[in-house]
Design an enzyme around this catalytic site. Structure first.
Site, short mmCIF file in Angstrom:
data_model
loop_
_atom_site.label_atom_id
_atom_site.label_comp_id
_atom_site.label_asym_id
_atom_site.label_seq_id
_atom_site.Cartn_x
_atom_site.Cartn_y
_atom_site.Cartn_z
N CYS A 91 0.86 -1.19 0.00
CA CYS A 91 0.00 0.00 0.00
C CYS A 91 0.90 1.24 0.00
O CYS A 91 1.68 1.43 0.94
CB CYS A 91 -0.90 -0.02 1.24
SG CYS A 91 -1.93 1.43 1.34
N GLY A 92 0.80 2.02 -1.04
CA GLY A 92 1.68 3.19 -1.18
C GLY A 92 1.38 4.28 -0.18
O GLY A 92 2.27 4.78 0.51
N HIS A 93 0.10 4.66 -0.08
CA HIS A 93 -0.21 5.74 0.86
C HIS A 93 0.09 5.28 2.28
O HIS A 93 0.54 6.07 3.12
CB HIS A 93 -1.67 6.21 0.73
CG HIS A 93 -2.63 5.47 1.61
ND1 HIS A 93 -3.35 4.37 1.20
CD2 HIS A 93 -2.94 5.64 2.93
CE1 HIS A 93 -4.06 3.92 2.21
NE2 HIS A 93 -3.84 4.66 3.26
N HIS A 225 -9.22 -3.56 -7.56
CA HIS A 225 -9.08 -2.11 -7.76
C HIS A 225 -9.35 -1.77 -9.22
O HIS A 225 -8.75 -2.39 -10.11
CB HIS A 225 -7.66 -1.64 -7.42
CG HIS A 225 -7.24 -1.92 -6.00
ND1 HIS A 225 -6.84 -3.17 -5.55
CD2 HIS A 225 -7.14 -1.10 -4.93
CE1 HIS A 225 -6.53 -3.09 -4.26
NE2 HIS A 225 -6.70 -1.86 -3.86
N ASP A 250 -10.31 5.26 -2.94
CA ASP A 250 -9.10 5.80 -2.34
C ASP A 250 -9.21 7.33 -2.33
O ASP A 250 -9.60 7.93 -3.32
CB ASP A 250 -7.87 5.38 -3.15
CG ASP A 250 -6.59 5.51 -2.36
OD1 ASP A 250 -6.56 6.29 -1.38
OD2 ASP A 250 -5.60 4.85 -2.71
N CYS A 254 -3.26 6.98 -4.57
CA CYS A 254 -3.00 5.54 -4.60
C CYS A 254 -1.60 5.22 -5.14
O CYS A 254 -1.37 5.22 -6.36
CB CYS A 254 -4.06 4.80 -5.42
SG CYS A 254 -4.01 3.03 -5.15
N GLY A 255 -0.69 4.91 -4.22
CA GLY A 255 0.70 4.67 -4.61
C GLY A 255 0.88 3.45 -5.49
O GLY A 255 1.61 3.50 -6.49
N THR A 256 0.20 2.36 -5.14
CA THR A 256 0.37 1.15 -5.96
C THR A 256 -0.39 1.32 -7.29
O THR A 256 0.05 0.80 -8.32
CB THR A 256 -0.10 -0.10 -5.19
OG1 THR A 256 -1.41 0.14 -4.64
CG2 THR A 256 0.85 -0.43 -4.05
#
Ligand code: PYC
Length: 333
Positions: A91-93, A225, A250, A254-256
């Site tokens: 999870c990026g964030h 997603h 999100d 969304c980092g990913t």
């Protein structure tokens, strides 16, 4: 005050999206790797995830990070990601939120102007470089896991919507990328329920008809997603609505998902190495992405993305369970 469970956490938000960073009360989760720990939480400790993410302690789009000792010698901390909807491999964030909390609480040795934190995540090594000034974490750049396209310009038959063109890429999770125009909806939060319904229908159709399967991350065999790309988006600036199973958006860019989108644009020849890519969320917050290297995953062409974003601490808490509470794992409304 009575409590049969006490979990300590530092709450934060990354460009609008919450991360409850759990700093104590969980213990060491069994598992030889961080993905084993993620699978252990899914199978044996889902009550912990629900306790922290569901109402009344959380909400339908709540997200968190369980800090753990790393399972790899080359890392400083491990993370198991938790959400209202399950446990993501990456999870990026959440990573940007966790890195900010690690710096601001002094849980890592802080150096200025940059503190580097090596993180053991279920999807692999992620390096967070935190820009720090006067002890404050100003921004975080994460070097993400290798990201790659699974399919480009595919078509899926979606009940109620018909044939929908899409591409599917991995950036830590699988993302179906769909032009909003192709489902006949505007980029407008007033229409969010229709956009969400379309996203859930598209992910269900992909999972039924042609589910993806990651070559090495056990338990990653679905798409949860859908990144709806707004009209006018391009390889410099893209705006999107990220619909997530089982029914939320999100708030962050969304980092990913940004990583998956950059892998797609790179595969199309539209995004070159070392070039900024701005990805904007449904609430207008932004991440800046870059592709810093090319690589391969199981023979598939892949890229190493970086994502830069900001997070802010919003509170510190002890989450408790009164033994008389009729909702020990919270509830979903
Ligand atoms: O930032 O990677 C991300 C993310 C995944 C789901 C929500 N945010």
């Amino acid at each position: 005050m009575r409590s049969s469970r006490v979990i300590t956490a530092v709450d934060s938000h990354t460009e609008g999206m919450p991360t409850r960073v759990v700093t104590g009360g969980v213990g060491v989760i069994p598992g030889a790797t961080m993905n084993d720990k993620r699978l252990h939480v899914i199978e044996h400790q889902d009550d912990l995830r629900q306790f922290l993410m569901n109402e009344p302690r959380g909400h339908a789009s709540m997200s968190g990070a369980l800090l753990q000792p790393p399972t790899r010698e080359d890392c400083d901390w491990g993370i198991v990601y938790i959400e209202a909807s399950g446990c993501l491999p990456m999870c990026g964030h959440g990573t940007i939120g966790a890195a900010t909390v690690l710096v601001e609480t002094g849980m890592v040795e802080v150096t200025e102007p940059v503190t580097t934190i090596r993180l053991d995540t279920p999807a692999g090594l992620v390096i967070a470089r935190v820009a720090v000034s006067e002890g404050h974490a100003d921004a975080v750049t994460i070097e993400n896991v290798p990201s790659f396209v699974d399919r480009l310009d595919a078509v899926i038959d979606v009940p109620g919507l018909g044939e929908i063109p899409y591409s599917l890429a991995f950036g830590g999770n699988y993302y179906a990328m769909v032009n909003l125009d192709d489902v006949g909806l505007p980029f407008d939060r007033a229409r969010q329920q229709e956009i969400l319904d379309a996203g859930l229908a598209i992910m269900a159709a992909i999972n039924e008809q042609d589910a993806p399967k990651h070559p090495s991350i056990a338990g990653l065999d679905h798409c949860h997603h859908v990144e709806f790309i707004a009209p006018g988006s391009n390889a410099q600036l893209s705006r999107h609505a990220m619909a997530i199973h089982p029914g939320w958006f999100d708030r962050s860019p969304c980092g990913t998902g940004t990583s998956a989108r950059m892998a797609e644009l790179w595969a199309r020849g539209e995004l070159a190495l070392d070039t900024d890519f701005i990805n904007e969320s449904f609430i207008g917050s932004r991440f800046t992405g870059r592709i810093i290297a090319e690589t391969d995953v199981d023979g598939m062409p892949a890229v190493i993305p970086t994502i830069t974003g900001r997070a802010w601490v919003t509170g510190m808490g002890q989450y408790m369970l009164d033994p008389a509470d009729p909702f020990p794992t919270g509830f979903v409304f």
